[in-house]
Each structure stands twice: as structure tokens, then as C-alpha cells.
Design an enzyme around this catalytic site. Structure first.
Site, PDB file in Angstrom:
ATOM      1  N   ASP A  13      67.057  33.654 -40.498  1.00  0.00           N
ATOM      2  CA  ASP A  13      65.747  34.081 -40.949  1.00  0.00           C
ATOM      3  C   ASP A  13      65.188  32.964 -41.812  1.00  0.00           C
ATOM      4  OD1 ASP A  13      63.509  35.640 -41.361  1.00  0.00           O
ATOM      5  OD2 ASP A  13      64.285  36.365 -43.275  1.00  0.00           O
ATOM      6  N   ASP A  67      68.679  43.253 -35.928  1.00  0.00           N
ATOM      7  CA  ASP A  67      69.569  42.916 -37.026  1.00  0.00           C
ATOM      8  C   ASP A  67      69.246  43.882 -38.142  1.00  0.00           C
ATOM      9  OD1 ASP A  67      67.009  41.470 -37.891  1.00  0.00           O
ATOM     10  OD2 ASP A  67      68.284  41.365 -39.652  1.00  0.00           O
TER      11      ASP A  67
END
Length: 376
Positions: free
Chosen positions: A92, A271
RNA sequence: GGGGAUAUACCAGAGUGGCCAAAUGGGACAGACUGUAAAUCUGUUGUUUCGACUUCGGUGGUUCGAAUCCACCUGUCCCCA
């Protein structure tokens, strides 16, 4: 990177596919365990690989940038080498920290200025340096730097934020196209759809993101407190626009039910910190429902942790024992429950894949969403 | 045998005349958690028909009013012999 869709469910938008990376194939739909700091908390690599059967894990640019820092990661030869994980990694960008650390950051056109949560130091994240950082980390899949808006968010603010996210995206792609991988394997950039809970903004964003022609696309800014119906509605709107032949990643989602419902809407990748964080807090997900292992009712229950579980911990330890470990705040408690929950999440998406291939997904999903949401 | 200290809720421990059903820890019991500032956070923890009722070792007393002051009793701990 190639994405092949092998099967499509007739009664829903669910798909079963394979995503190829230089670090191996990922069978979708997939759940990606979160390993923010280069560790899926409490879980060893061999458990992750052989027991949980994780195919890809996450790292976080913001956190890894702060510690150990890009110098160490570069010296190590990238995150894969540093943590000795030879399967795919997705990072991320720090866009989520724009949301979660909102009280200690400032947004400008240029980027986001954070006050480090470690020592208060000022640091600026820009689309450019976030791409550079992800090059150093060496993620197979890099995420664009975006502004993850909070919920609720007024329409005019969401619209303004979306425009900024899109401008940042252009800069991300420019930097991405102007730089090369450092470690000899390919890295791909996923753009992120934003737009809060507004259909018009989500449509606008999905069209903008689709036009980038990326190898995969993500949906962000959901599961930040909005009702589940809004999350599903936005996901559906966006999935109708995002290219069908590219993987779709719904960021930060979610509960087992959220995942099944979103698979039905055409999502391929997920996720979430829930399986690991909730594991540390004593919450276990099973096919029969949710167990709070700290509850007194398990005190004298010497049955297997989860007789239907796929992990070795499920047959090795009893409920009463794991409760005891939790009550005593023993490290092993978090290890056992984290392995269990991740194994359950991976079982869930693997089973969903199988059901899609067998053409029985929707009936199975409708049964499961009731079953797994029960409190035991 | 002599002298001193102390007794408070499940435990530890504040409180020394009314603002006390009683601080604070711990424990216990629940709940929350969604691209991880999280082995974190929140709530409950005498009974209750929510108006009140019964509690601070025991009994009796002083006072408008007592966990708090007095007398005796009981238990525990410390020091001296």
C-alpha cells in the site's frame, strides 16, 4: 503480468482466475494477509506458506519508509530478500495513512505532509517519492498514492478529494513510467478508484481509472465506517465499469461475509487486518460462526479449536487451552488464533474459487453468509 | 506476659463527621475492531419493581447525620520479654 479468467459464475459476477507475477501465480479470488511492517504479525514464513497457504502478502510504504527505512531495504536487496519471502508482495502506498493518521498530516497539492507517529518528524509523501519508495521496497504490485476519504464525507469534499487523487494518479503513472525496477523483476502499478459513497463520483472515478489501462485496478475508500449496503452498492457500480479482463482489488475488505458478497460482485483480490487483529483480540472465524475465545463459555470446552479448520492449530489445541492462553495474555494465544483466522480466510477464498469453477458459487455463498456470521 | 499497629467490595488499597454504594490498580465478565499509531480501546463489576434498599470485622453508644468519633469484644500483624 497476465490475468486469465478461467471461469465466470452464471448467477453472479464472480470469477475465478490466475494472476501471473515474476514471483509466482496467484489464484483468484484471493485474500492477501496484511504484513504492514514486513511481518504478518505473529506468523512465521513457513506457517504462512505451508499451513495458511498465503499466495501474496502486503507491506506498507509509510511504515516501511519510517522503519527500517529505504536504506536498509535497498541494502537488503528489497523486501522479499529482507524478510525471505519469495512469493508476491503488494505494497500500500500510504494512502490509507492519509485517512487513519488524519490528525497528524496535512494535504497539499504536492502531496501529504505527515508528522511521524514514531518521533514526530515531518515527512512529505508525494506521488513521485511514493513510487520511488515502492521501487526500493520491490513490491510486485505497487499502489497509487491516493487520498482515502473518511466517512461520512460531504459530496463537495469527496469531489474535490477525488480530483486530487486523479491528479496524483497521473503523477504516479508518470513516475512509474520514468523509472525501472531495481531487482530484475517486473513491478506493476494499480490505480485506485475513490468517490466516497457517491454513485456519480464513483462512476467518474471508475471511468478515469479504467482509461489508464493498468494491469489491475483497485477500489479504495470503502469499509471506513459506511453501512455495508453502501459498500456493496459502490462496489457494484465500479465493477460494472472497470475492465472485465483485469483483476479488481477491493482494498481493506473485510469480514468473511463482506468478502463473499464482494466476490459475487466481481472482486478478485482482498486484504484486511481483521483476521490478524481480531485474532490477537480473541475473535475466531469459523465455518460455523464467530467465536470469542475469551468468553467464559469455552472455559471447560476441551474440544478441538475448530474441527472443520484446515490449519494444524485447529486439531492441535483445544478451545479451553487457547482461552487459557488468551486470558493469561500469552504470546502463543495470538500466534494460534492468527494462524487459525488466516487459514480460515484463505480457505474461504479457495473454496469460493472451487465453487465458482463448479458452478455452485451463488447457492453456496448464500448459505455461507448466514452460517459464518453467527455468534457462537 | 508487656507495648504498638491494623481490620474497607473478588483481591490489593484510598477514604479519618455530610459532596460515599465508597477513589485507584488488579482480577472477573462482556463489547468494539475492515488498504494495522491496535498483544489496543470501551463498558459492567453490593441488591433493585430504578424509587430506593442493605454495606466498610462484631456489638453497643455519641450525633440531625458515622467507613470516619467513643466503649467493649473478636481476628491479624509487628516489637520487647
Amino acid at each position: 503480468m497476465s490475468f486469465t479468467i478461467n471461469h465466470t459464475d452464471a448467477a453472479s459476477k464472480a470469477r475465478a482466475g490466475v494472476l501471473q507475477t515474476n514471483h509466482g501465480a496467484i489464484e483468484t479470488p484471493i485474500f492477501m494477509p496484511v504484513g504492514t511492517l514486513g511481518t504478518v504479525k505473529t506468523v512465521h514464513q513457513h506457517e504462512l506458506k505451508d499451513d495458511i497457504k498465503a499466495q501474496i502478502i502486503l507491506g506498507n510504504t509509510y511504515h516501511l519508509f519510517l522503519r527500517p527505512g529505504l536504506g536498509v531495504l535497498k541494502q537488503a536487496g528489497g523486501l522479499h530478500q529482507f524478510i525471505n519471502w519469495q512469493k508476491p508482495i503488494l505494497t500500500d502506498s500510504g494512502g490509507y495513512q492519509v485517512f487513519s493518521l488524519a490528525s497528524s498530516r496535512k494535504i497539499t497539492e504536492q502531496g501529504a505532509i505527515f508528522k511521524s507517529h514514531i518521533n514526530g518528524a515531518k515527512l512529505e509523501f508525494t506521488p513521485e517519492n511514493v513510487i520511488d519508495a515502492q521501487r526500493v521496497i520491490g513490491a510486485d504490485i505497487m499502489m497509487a498514492f491516493d487520498e482515502c476519504t473518511p466517512y461520512p464525507c460531504e459530496h463537495h469534499k469527496a469531489k474535490k478529494s477525488l480530483a486530487l487523487t486523479h491528479r496524483w494518479l497521473d503523477r504516479c503513472f508518470k513516475q512509474y513510467n520514468n523509472t525501472e525496477p531495481l531487482y530484475g523483476y517486473n513491478q506493476y502499478l494499480f490505480p485506485i478508484v475513490q468517490g466516497s459513497v457517491y454513485k456519480d463520483l464513483r462512476i467518474e472515478s471508475a471511468e478515469y481509472i479504467s482509461a489508464k489501462g493498468a494491469v489491475g485496478n483497485a477500489i479504495g475508500g470503502l469499509s471506513v465506517g459506511e453501512p455495508a449496503e453502501d459498500m456493496y452498492a459502490m462496489t457494484e457500480v465500479v465493477c460494472n465499469i472497470l475492465p472485465k479482463d483485469k483483476p479488481r482489488y477491493l482494498m481493506g475488505v473485510g469480514t468473511p461475509v463482506n468478502i463473499l458478497e464482494s466476490i459475487a460482485l466481481g472482486i478478485d483480490m482482498f486484504d484486511c487486518v481483521m483476521p490478524t487483529r481480531n485474532a490477537r483480540h480473541g475473535l475466531l472465524y469459523t465455518q460455523q460462526g464467530i467465536i470469542n475465545i475469551k468468553n467464559e463459555k469455552w472455559k471447560n470446552d476441551f474440544s478441538e479449536l475448530d474441527s472443520n479448520g484446515t490449519s494444524y492449530v485447529d486439531k492441535t489445541y483445544s478451545k479451553a487451552y487457547v482461552r487459557h492462553l488468551h486470558i493469561c495474555n500469552e504470546y502463543l494465544a495470538a500466534q494460534i488464533t492468527s494462524i487459525h483466522n488466516l487459514a480460515f480466510y484463505l480457505w474461504l477464498v479457495t473454496e469460493a474459487r472451487k465453487q465458482i469453477i463448479d458452478g455452485t458459487f451463488t447457492a453456496w455463498k448464500n448459505k455461507m453468509v448466514i452460517q459464518i456470521a453467527q455468534r457462537l
